[in-house]
Each structure stands twice: as structure tokens, then as C-alpha cells.
Design an enzyme around this catalytic site. Structure first.
Site, PDB file in Angstrom:
ATOM      1  N   GLU A 177       0.824  -1.216   0.000  1.00 53.83           N
ATOM      2  CA  GLU A 177       0.000   0.000   0.000  1.00 53.83           C
ATOM      3  C   GLU A 177       0.859   1.267   0.000  1.00 53.83           C
ATOM      4  O   GLU A 177       1.223   1.786   1.060  1.00 53.83           O
ATOM      5  CB  GLU A 177      -0.942   0.029   1.213  1.00 53.83           C
ATOM      6  CG  GLU A 177      -1.836   1.266   1.229  1.00 53.83           C
ATOM      7  CD  GLU A 177      -2.800   1.306   2.411  1.00 53.83           C
ATOM      8  OE1 GLU A 177      -3.467   2.340   2.580  1.00 53.83           O
ATOM      9  OE2 GLU A 177      -2.882   0.313   3.164  1.00 53.83           O
ATOM     10  N   LYS A 219      -2.423  -1.987  -3.222  1.00 52.53           N
ATOM     11  CA  LYS A 219      -3.484  -1.134  -2.669  1.00 52.53           C
ATOM     12  C   LYS A 219      -3.070   0.326  -2.816  1.00 52.53           C
ATOM     13  O   LYS A 219      -2.518   0.934  -1.891  1.00 52.53           O
ATOM     14  CB  LYS A 219      -3.758  -1.489  -1.199  1.00 52.53           C
ATOM     15  CG  LYS A 219      -4.904  -0.665  -0.594  1.00 52.53           C
ATOM     16  CD  LYS A 219      -5.249  -1.106   0.822  1.00 52.53           C
ATOM     17  CE  LYS A 219      -6.320  -0.196   1.412  1.00 52.53           C
ATOM     18  NZ  LYS A 219      -6.757  -0.613   2.758  1.00 52.53           N
TER      19      LYS A 219
END
Length: 344
Positions: A177, A219
Site C-alpha cells: 500500500e 493497494k
């Protein structure tokens, strides 16, 4: 690397038209969100809230996995079952947030690096024993004068890559992420450039660390103007910019991209996810959601710790998850929001 184990986890996370629920708020973050609804943040109230989320009947139809905070992973529900057991009964995989938050990057005011690599291998072993089958690590980049700097991108990319390699070593699927924050007055073009530079740096580091791209998930943020920007971008403009960046920087070997919601509203995030999928008919990746605030905020506001609101709050969560599932298919219609408001 336990390739077959990782592949089996990915098959479950990517199955159907489902998303991933991020319920991994730190103690500080969830205290802030509870305070907004006049609810004290205690171990018991946090357990009650998350148990309410995870036990929502039918949630597993729209959610394939849930990212947990360490406290939640190790907690038992009121029934005595562990939280991972509660999720598995609903057909949802337990995941775990493993980073330890951000710290100021020395020499680069306003920029950060993420902590938590010390002892991570040992923690991953214990998390796997507790039931976690995937993990998440968040790197944070800001847009501003001279930001994100090359140094900030490199340092965050290195941490993400080492984390991902350690996860795969233990048979845990890593969610990578790198978040370019929405905070600021920057326009869509500035976010485009910063996000592309960040993703190129991340995948360079992943390659250097010999991370299997086929056994990880990404992500990222959507490409959007800053929260204080005067620029207004339509869902289609956001989708076009986001897909352009992904095509320039994300290898096709990555099986799935699960967008974070950042500071977007619930309806806004869903509409933009839908526009992305409408335009990405031949994209090599699954394009879905891993929302936190955009999925939970309406639920928490309605529940607010009151037992009599539990079932209605669960219905709101289920409906919100269903709308995001439709958006993953490019079949969401904003008119469907009215039905949700009527049921609340």
C-alpha cells in the site's frame, strides 16, 4: 516461498466480485472516530464494534477478506470464538496490518517513512498461527513543493519490498500500500505525476527484492485532486487518470489492485471505482476496493455503540458492500444510493 499456499489465498481474495474490508485502524485512529459519535474507545467497545461488522449476515457475499489490527486478531468474540473464526464462518479471510505507523524522515521536513521491520519475521510467524493469511503495510507520500522527494519514494519503496518478501517467505500474501495522500491543494495532474513516480519506485524495489508479483496485491490511491484543490474532477476524469498511471507503472503480473478510499466519501469512492471498471474492460488486473472510512463511516455513525441500532447498522454495511461489489463489475448506479438512504 510457499507458492501454492499464496496462490490459494489469492484465489479466495479475488473470487467473485468482492472487495476487502480494511478494519485495521490504530488505537489513535479508532479513538478519534469513536469520539465523533460520543463513544469511548475501550477494548470492549472496539471488540463490540468489530464483532458487529464481522457478524453481519451475508457480508461474505461481497467481502472476501478483512484486514485486522493486531488487537482484533487476538481477540475473542462474545461467543468465545476467535475473530478469525468469526470471519472464516462468513467465508472471509483474516488479514493483519503489520506496520507500526509512520515517523518523520530525517532531513526531509513534512515527509515520513514507515516503521515496523524490526522483528517482523517473528511477528508474521505468530500472526499466521493466529489465523492471518494476508497482510498489509502502508507507505505514505505527500504532495507539496518538492514532494514527494526521490528519497521519500525510495525509502518507502524499500520498506514495502522487504515487508512483501518477508510475508511471502511465511506463506502470507502481502498487500503493498503506497498511498499518495489527498491532503493539499494540488490538482489532478500533480497527483498523476506523484502517483506514477511512486508506483514506478515501488515496483523497482519489489523487483530488486525478488518479490513474486504474481503472489501479491497492490493497494494504491486513486488519482484525484487534493481535498483543498479548486479543481473539480468527474468520476470519469478520475478513472481515466488512474488507469493511465496504472498502465504506465504496474506490471500485468500483479493479479489484483484494491483501491484505498483515503479521504473520499462513501458514494464518491464507489462512483469512481465504478467508472474505473467501466473504462477498464481489458485491464490485466482485478480492480476492486479495500475501503475503510468509505465503507465504515455510515455504519459507525448509525450504530454509535447503541445495541438497538446493531441490526440496522449491519444492513447499512451489507448494502454499502453490495454497491461496491457492483462497482467492481461496472454495474453501479448512483440512483441505488436512494434505496440505501431509505433503508437507514
Amino acid at each position: 516461498m510457499q507458492t501454492r499456499t499464496l496462490e490459494q489465498t489469492l484465489e479466495r481474495l479475488l473470487s467473485g466480485s468482492r472487495g476487502i474490508l480494511a478494519a485495521d485502524e490504530s488505537q489513535r485512529t479508532i479513538e478519534k472516530r469513536f469520539r465523533a459519535v460520543q463513544l469511548a474507545s475501550t477494548e470492549e467497545t472496539r471488540r463490540e464494534y468489530r464483532e458487529m461488522l464481522f457478524s453481519t449476515p451475508g457480508l461474505g457475499e461481497y467481502i472476501s477478506g478483512v484486514i485486522l489490527f493486531e488487537e482484533t486478531l487476538l481477540q475473542n468474540a462474545s461467543s468465545g470464538k476467535s475473530m478469525p473464526q468469526l470471519l472464516e464462518e462468513q467465508g472471509m479471510l483474516p488479514g493483519i496490518k503489520v506496520d507500526k505507523g509512520t515517523s518523520d524522515l530525517p532531513g526531509f521536513p513534512g515527509e515520513t517513512f514507515t516503521q515496523g521491520l524490526d522483528g517482523l519475521r517473528e511477528r508474521l510467524i505468530s500472526y499466521h498461527e493466529a489465523g492471518a493469511r494476508f497482510a498489509k503495510w502502508r507507505g505514505v507520500l505527500r504532495i507539496g513543493p518538492g514532494q514527494p522527494s526521490d528519497t521519500a519514494i525510495v525509502e518507502n519503496a524499500r520498506s514495502l519490498a522487504l515487508y512483501a518478501a518477508l510475508c511471502q517467505e511465511q506463506g502470507i500474501v502481502p498487500i503493498v500500500e503506497p498511498e499518495v495522500l489527498m491532503e493539499g491543494a494540488h490538482d489532478l495532474q500533480a497527483c498523476t505525476q506523484a502517483t506514477e513516480r511512486t508506483l514506478l519506485g515501488v515496483f523497482h524495489a519489489l523487483h530488486q527484492q525478488r518479490v513474486s508479483l504474481e503472489c501479491m496485491l497492490l493497494k494504491p490511491n486513486m488519482v484525484v485532486p487534493g481535498l483543498e484543490s479548486r479543481e473539480q474532477a468527474s468520476a470519469v476524469q478520475v478513472a481515466e487518470a488512474t488507469l493511465r498511471v496504472l498502465r504506465h507503472s504496474v506490471p500485468s503480473a500483479v493479479p489484483g489492485i484494491f483501491f484505498l478510499s483515503g479521504g473520499q466519501g462513501a458514494e464518491e469512492a464507489t462512483e469512481r471505482l465504478n467508472a474505473i471498471n467501466e473504462l477498464a474492460r481489458h485491464a490485466p488486473w482485478v480492480l476492486s476496493s479495500s475501503f475503510s472510512r468509505a465503507l465504515q463511516s455510515p455504519v459507525l455513525t448509525h450504530w454509535a455503540g447503541r445495541p438497538e441500532n446493531r441490526e440496522e447498522a449491519q444492513q447499512i454495511l451489507l448494502a454499502r458492500a453490495r454497491l461496491n461489489s457492483l462497482a467492481r463489475l461496472g454495474q453501479y448506479d448512483p440512483a441505488q444510493e436512494q434505496n440505501l438512504q431509505n433503508s437507514a
